[in-house]
Design a protein around this motif. Structure first.
Motif, short mmCIF file in Angstrom:
data_model
loop_
_atom_site.label_atom_id
_atom_site.label_comp_id
_atom_site.label_asym_id
_atom_site.label_seq_id
_atom_site.Cartn_x
_atom_site.Cartn_y
_atom_site.Cartn_z
N LEU A 164 0.83 -1.19 0.00
CA LEU A 164 0.00 0.00 0.00
C LEU A 164 0.87 1.26 0.00
O LEU A 164 1.81 1.37 0.78
CB LEU A 164 -0.92 0.01 1.22
N ASN A 165 0.55 2.18 -0.86
CA ASN A 165 1.25 3.45 -0.95
C ASN A 165 0.85 4.30 0.26
O ASN A 165 -0.27 4.77 0.36
CB ASN A 165 0.87 4.15 -2.26
N ALA A 166 1.78 4.49 1.19
CA ALA A 166 1.50 5.22 2.42
C ALA A 166 1.07 6.66 2.16
O ALA A 166 0.37 7.26 2.98
CB ALA A 166 2.72 5.19 3.34
N GLU A 167 1.43 7.22 1.02
CA GLU A 167 1.04 8.59 0.68
C GLU A 167 -0.47 8.73 0.55
O GLU A 167 -1.02 9.80 0.77
CB GLU A 167 1.72 9.05 -0.60
N LEU A 168 -1.16 7.64 0.21
CA LEU A 168 -2.62 7.68 0.13
C LEU A 168 -3.25 8.01 1.48
O LEU A 168 -4.31 8.61 1.54
CB LEU A 168 -3.17 6.32 -0.34
N LEU A 169 -2.59 7.60 2.55
CA LEU A 169 -3.16 7.78 3.89
C LEU A 169 -2.57 8.98 4.63
O LEU A 169 -2.97 9.25 5.76
CB LEU A 169 -2.92 6.51 4.71
N ALA A 170 -1.67 9.69 4.01
CA ALA A 170 -0.92 10.76 4.69
C ALA A 170 -1.80 11.82 5.34
O ALA A 170 -1.50 12.29 6.43
CB ALA A 170 0.06 11.40 3.72
N GLN A 176 -5.37 0.12 -5.88
CA GLN A 176 -4.72 0.78 -4.75
C GLN A 176 -3.99 2.05 -5.15
O GLN A 176 -2.96 2.41 -4.62
CB GLN A 176 -3.77 -0.19 -4.03
N GLU A 177 -4.60 2.78 -6.11
CA GLU A 177 -4.00 4.02 -6.60
C GLU A 177 -4.73 5.27 -6.13
O GLU A 177 -4.21 6.37 -6.24
CB GLU A 177 -3.95 4.01 -8.13
N ARG A 178 -5.98 5.12 -5.60
CA ARG A 178 -6.73 6.32 -5.18
C ARG A 178 -7.68 5.99 -4.04
O ARG A 178 -8.17 4.87 -3.91
CB ARG A 178 -7.48 6.94 -6.34
N VAL A 179 -7.94 7.00 -3.23
CA VAL A 179 -8.92 6.88 -2.15
C VAL A 179 -10.30 7.12 -2.75
O VAL A 179 -10.52 8.13 -3.41
CB VAL A 179 -8.62 7.89 -1.02
N ILE A 180 -11.21 6.19 -2.52
CA ILE A 180 -12.58 6.29 -3.03
C ILE A 180 -13.45 7.06 -2.05
O ILE A 180 -14.25 7.90 -2.43
CB ILE A 180 -13.19 4.88 -3.23
#
Length: 66
Positions: free
Chosen positions: A7-13, A27-31
């Motif tokens: 998981l790309n941690a930047e999505l949750l930053a 797993q490229e964008r937050v829905i």
């Protein structure tokens, strides 16, 4: 079988701890984000995503088990 990805941690930053998050299957964008699991699933369906990757953002310095 789907490929497992880190998981790309930047999505949750910018998402606060204890927030439910729905992430696209790639797993490229937050829905969607929400306070409860039911809410995030409902928002995902409304966004047209039936099977998102869903998780609860952990508290800082805590373990995350999926």
């Amino acid at each position: 079988m789907p490929r497992v990805k880190t998981l790309n941690a930047e999505l949750l930053a910018d998402i606060p701890p204890n927030t439910w998050v729905a992430i696209s299957e790639d797993q490229e964008r937050v829905i969607a984000t929400a306070a409860t699991l039911d809410q995030v699933l409902d928002l995902s369906l409304k966004a047209g995503v039936e099977h998102p990757f869903v998780m609860l953002v952990p508290q800082i310095n805590s373990a995350l088990i999926l």
